[in-house]
Design a protein around this motif. Structure first.
Motif, PDB file in Angstrom:
ATOM      1  N   TYR A  95       0.824  -1.198   0.000  1.00 25.48           N
ATOM      2  CA  TYR A  95       0.000   0.000   0.000  1.00 25.48           C
ATOM      3  C   TYR A  95       0.861   1.252   0.000  1.00 25.48           C
ATOM      4  O   TYR A  95       1.855   1.344   0.699  1.00 25.48           O
ATOM      5  CB  TYR A  95      -0.937   0.010   1.212  1.00 25.48           C
ATOM      6  CG  TYR A  95      -2.121  -0.912   1.043  1.00 25.48           C
ATOM      7  CD1 TYR A  95      -2.019  -2.262   1.342  1.00 25.48           C
ATOM      8  CD2 TYR A  95      -3.326  -0.434   0.560  1.00 25.48           C
ATOM      9  CE1 TYR A  95      -3.098  -3.123   1.165  1.00 25.48           C
ATOM     10  CE2 TYR A  95      -4.414  -1.269   0.388  1.00 25.48           C
ATOM     11  CZ  TYR A  95      -4.293  -2.616   0.686  1.00 25.48           C
ATOM     12  OH  TYR A  95      -5.359  -3.448   0.506  1.00 25.48           O
TER      13      TYR A  95
ATOM     14  N   PRO B  12      -2.727  -6.674  -4.099  1.00 30.10           N
ATOM     15  CA  PRO B  12      -4.073  -6.376  -3.579  1.00 30.10           C
ATOM     16  C   PRO B  12      -5.153  -6.513  -4.642  1.00 30.10           C
ATOM     17  O   PRO B  12      -6.269  -6.932  -4.335  1.00 30.10           O
ATOM     18  CB  PRO B  12      -3.950  -4.922  -3.093  1.00 30.10           C
ATOM     19  CG  PRO B  12      -2.492  -4.719  -2.847  1.00 30.10           C
ATOM     20  CD  PRO B  12      -1.796  -5.532  -3.888  1.00 30.10           C
TER      21      PRO B  12
ATOM     22  N   CYS C 174      -7.875  -9.413  -3.902  1.00 30.93           N
ATOM     23  CA  CYS C 174      -9.244  -8.947  -3.640  1.00 30.93           C
ATOM     24  C   CYS C 174     -10.205  -9.452  -4.713  1.00 30.93           C
ATOM     25  O   CYS C 174     -11.340  -9.851  -4.411  1.00 30.93           O
ATOM     26  CB  CYS C 174      -9.276  -7.426  -3.569  1.00 30.93           C
ATOM     27  SG  CYS C 174      -8.415  -6.742  -2.123  1.00 30.93           S
TER      28      CYS C 174
ATOM     29  N   LYS D  75      -5.566  -5.307   5.382  1.00 26.55           N
ATOM     30  CA  LYS D  75      -4.456  -4.690   4.656  1.00 26.55           C
ATOM     31  C   LYS D  75      -3.112  -5.145   5.214  1.00 26.55           C
ATOM     32  O   LYS D  75      -2.154  -5.382   4.471  1.00 26.55           O
ATOM     33  CB  LYS D  75      -4.585  -3.164   4.724  1.00 26.55           C
ATOM     34  CG  LYS D  75      -5.764  -2.618   3.923  1.00 26.55           C
ATOM     35  CD  LYS D  75      -6.069  -1.169   4.244  1.00 26.55           C
ATOM     36  CE  LYS D  75      -4.967  -0.242   3.814  1.00 26.55           C
ATOM     37  NZ  LYS D  75      -5.325   1.180   4.022  1.00 26.55           N
TER      38      LYS D  75
ATOM     39  N   MET E  50      -2.588  -8.649   4.048  1.00 23.01           N
ATOM     40  CA  MET E  50      -2.272  -8.631   2.626  1.00 23.01           C
ATOM     41  C   MET E  50      -0.777  -8.445   2.396  1.00 23.01           C
ATOM     42  O   MET E  50      -0.182  -9.058   1.505  1.00 23.01           O
ATOM     43  CB  MET E  50      -3.048  -7.486   1.950  1.00 23.01           C
ATOM     44  CG  MET E  50      -2.874  -7.388   0.449  1.00 23.01           C
ATOM     45  SD  MET E  50      -3.975  -8.499  -0.426  1.00 23.01           S
ATOM     46  CE  MET E  50      -5.556  -7.718  -0.065  1.00 23.01           C
TER      47      MET E  50
ATOM     48  N   TYR F 193      -6.372   0.468  -1.908  1.00 22.05           N
ATOM     49  CA  TYR F 193      -5.097   0.336  -2.635  1.00 22.05           C
ATOM     50  C   TYR F 193      -5.052   1.301  -3.819  1.00 22.05           C
ATOM     51  O   TYR F 193      -4.056   2.004  -4.033  1.00 22.05           O
ATOM     52  CB  TYR F 193      -4.919  -1.096  -3.127  1.00 22.05           C
ATOM     53  CG  TYR F 193      -3.711  -1.248  -4.019  1.00 22.05           C
ATOM     54  CD1 TYR F 193      -3.849  -1.316  -5.401  1.00 22.05           C
ATOM     55  CD2 TYR F 193      -2.433  -1.266  -3.493  1.00 22.05           C
ATOM     56  CE1 TYR F 193      -2.746  -1.412  -6.229  1.00 22.05           C
ATOM     57  CE2 TYR F 193      -1.314  -1.369  -4.310  1.00 22.05           C
ATOM     58  CZ  TYR F 193      -1.474  -1.440  -5.673  1.00 22.05           C
ATOM     59  OH  TYR F 193      -0.375  -1.526  -6.483  1.00 22.05           O
TER      60      TYR F 193
END
Length: 589
Positions: free
Chosen positions: A272, A290, A294, A322, A325, A349
């Protein structure tokens, strides 16, 4: 001869006396008399309500949208907030909250201006016509008829008197000349009486037509007041929906405190908030982690979820997702049952990228393409701009648009049409470069936001044309692809997701390093030649681990027991909702 003239005069006088009574009410039946009694009260009611409703308006009456908005107190408040947050640290909590509040007040001002313009057009103007034109015209005909009837009655009295005088003169032995003069005068009065009677009949017919017209339109006039309340209800719904959405995202952003040292570790920093190219190179990926993770989770559990990407997830769940992730992407299975958190992680993201996925360099080109009105030319321009995207941006945009097009296919269930998806995701895919500024940047954002939403909607609707070919969503092989789930589609397994070719991947060890470019090409070639088995992919801890039937049943029961908290309005917002999202993008960075 004289006897015949006398008889004729008496006959004319008698005929006049047999006419209608002088009272106007005698022309009307009982129903029309009741209608007539409602004219004056209706005129007063329309006039008084129009006057008081006009005083309730905050904007400049009759002005266009921009002029009206500038005069609203809410816009003055938004301007003050905009001037104030420039003096604050944009990364501070107060700065972020004030910036978001500024955008929302601007949005509320425009909703109010739109409400007032609709109110003027659909309620105030019709009430004004009713009280100042339509009803006064009917009342004017009524007064004209009353005057004509009064004149007619007076003339009939004179005619009757002339007939009596003529008879008296004959009886007293008046000469022939006197009798002839009196008879001629009576004939002239009779002609005037006949002409006046014709006018009375004509005016009476017009007045009766007016009364019938008013009676038939009374329901229409009543609808003015009903429509007033409908317009008010729509205004309050829009305002409440905007505030609820903004508050949810503002609270979510505000509750996310500074990350702990453990969250600032190397893996987290490479996901991120990092440039797309840097993230892909460090992890050896083609599709950002991500985005792929996702999408795979949503394909598994979220395609039928109503309001996906619109409803906010819990801040603590989103923050934990997050972090997982970045630190352990193979441990994401527990989040599959919360599709709103997964959608929030994907949106976060895209929002936290230093440069939007569709790039700053092509921003003006995207705007020019979006401004084209002709669909064919617009699609051709979008295709040309897509071809100039950097390779990694194009790959990730193609991957994402293919998924969003698939999501829109289930719009009857999830209520996410291409337009709704574009509204919530568009501002996270493209925003204007930051400039030195003042409120000019706010104005630029408000102008361009509707173009961004329309452009992203076109990308979703034309995904197969702009990004041809099937796609394997499990591109990295880190995620398994089990049999299709009922969550994804109601179609039979043989028809499930026909546009997606998802081969059964070979077992891949958990956290296996990404293949080199050459091996990736070989792998994709092998996948394209392998027999296609449609599937709804699902995340697992690794391709070698499988849940036991007992665990699977427990997980399904847990998913079935979960319920979303609250209700979400999925009515399409206007483009000012996108403006709020743009400023939230800045607040989230």
């Amino acid at each position: 001869m004289m006897k015949r003239q006398l008889h004729r005069m008496r006959q004319l006088a008698h005929t006049g006396s047999l006419g209608r009574t002088p009272e106007t009410a005698e022309f009307l039946g009982e129903d029309l008399q009741q209608v007539e009694q409602r004219l004056e009260p209706a005129k007063r009611a329309a006039h008084n309500v129009h006057k008081r409703l006009q005083a309730c308006l905050q904007g400049q009456s009759g002005a266009d949208m921009d002029k009206r908005v500038k005069k609203l107190p809410l816009m003055a408040l938004s301007t003050t907030m905009a001037e104030s947050f420039k003096e604050l640290d944009p990364d501070s909590s107060m700065g972020k909250a004030l910036e978001m509040s500024c955008a929302i007040q601007n949005q509320l001002a425009r909703i109010l201006a739109e409400f007032e313009m609709t109110l003027e057009r659909d309620v105030l103007q019709p009430l004004n016509r009713l009280s100042e034109e339509e009803l006064p015209a009917i009342l004017k005909h009524k007064k004209s008829l009353q005057k004509l009837v009064s004149d007619w009655n007076t003339l009939k009295s004179r005619l009757s008197q002339a007939a009596k005088n003529s008879g008296s003169g004959q009886g007293l032995g008046g000469g022939p000349g006197s009798y002839t003069t009196t008879a001629n005068k009576a004939e002239m009065l009779k002609e005037e009486e006949e002409e006046l009677k014709r006018k009375v009949e004509q005016c009476k017919d017009e007045y009766l037509a007016d009364l019938y017209h008013f009676a038939t339109k009374e329901d229409t006039y009543a609808n003015y007041f009903i429509h007033l309340m409908e317009i008010q209800a729509d205004y309050h719904r829009k305002s409440l929906s905007s505030l609820d959405t903004a508050l949810a995202e503002l609270r979510e952003n505000h509750s996310q405190t500074d990350p702990s040292p453990s969250m600032m570790a190397a893996p987290f920093s490479r996901v991120y908030g990092m440039p797309l190219g840097t993230h892909l190179r460090e992890l050896g990926r083609d599709i950002a982690l991500p985005i792929e993770a996702c999408v795979m989770m949503l394909l598994s559990e979220g395609m039928k979820e109503e309001g996906l990407f619109r409803l906010a997830a819990g801040a603590s769940v989103l923050k934990r997702l997050k972090q997982t992730m970045a630190s352990d992407p193979c441990s994401l299975q527990e989040f599959c049952s919360d599709p709103h958190a997964v959608a929030g992680a994907l949106k976060s993201y895209l929002r936290e990228l230093p440069e939007p996925l569709m790039t700053f360099d092509l921003y003006d080109d995207w705007m020019r393409a979006a401004s084209l009105k002709e669909p064919g030319a617009r699609l051709e321009a979008l295709q040309e701009v897509c071809s100039r995207l950097p390779r990694e941006n194009l790959s990730n945009l193609r991957y994402l648009m293919k998924f969003l097009a698939l999501l829109a296919e289930a719009q009857e269930v999830n209520k996410m049409t291409p337009s709704n998806i574009a509204i919530v995701l568009g501002p996270n895919l493209l925003w204007p470069p930051e400039k030195e500024g003042d409120l000019a940047q706010l104005d630029a954002a408000s102008v361009s936001s509707i173009q961004v939403v329309g452009m992203v909607e076109a990308l979703i609707q034309n995904a197969d044309t702009l990004f041809p070919g099937d796609i394997n969503f499990n591109v990295s092989g880190l995620f398994s692809a089990p049999a299709p789930q009922d969550k994804v589609s109601d179609r039979p397994a043989s028809e499930e997701l026909p546009s997606i070719a998802t081969p059964t991947p070979a077992p891949v060890p958990a956290l296996a390093p990404a293949p080199a470019p050459a091996s990736v090409a070989l792998k994709e070639r092998a996948e394209s030649e392998a027999p296609r088995r449609p599937a709804s992919p699902k995340v697992s801890r690794s391709s070698l681990e499988a849940a036991t039937p007992t665990e699977d049943m427990a997980r399904r029961r847990s998913q079935g027991s979960r319920r979303k908290e609250g209700e979400a309005s999925l009515l399409l917002q206007d483009f000012y909702f996108s403006l709020a999202n743009i400023f939230f993008c800045k607040a989230g960075k």
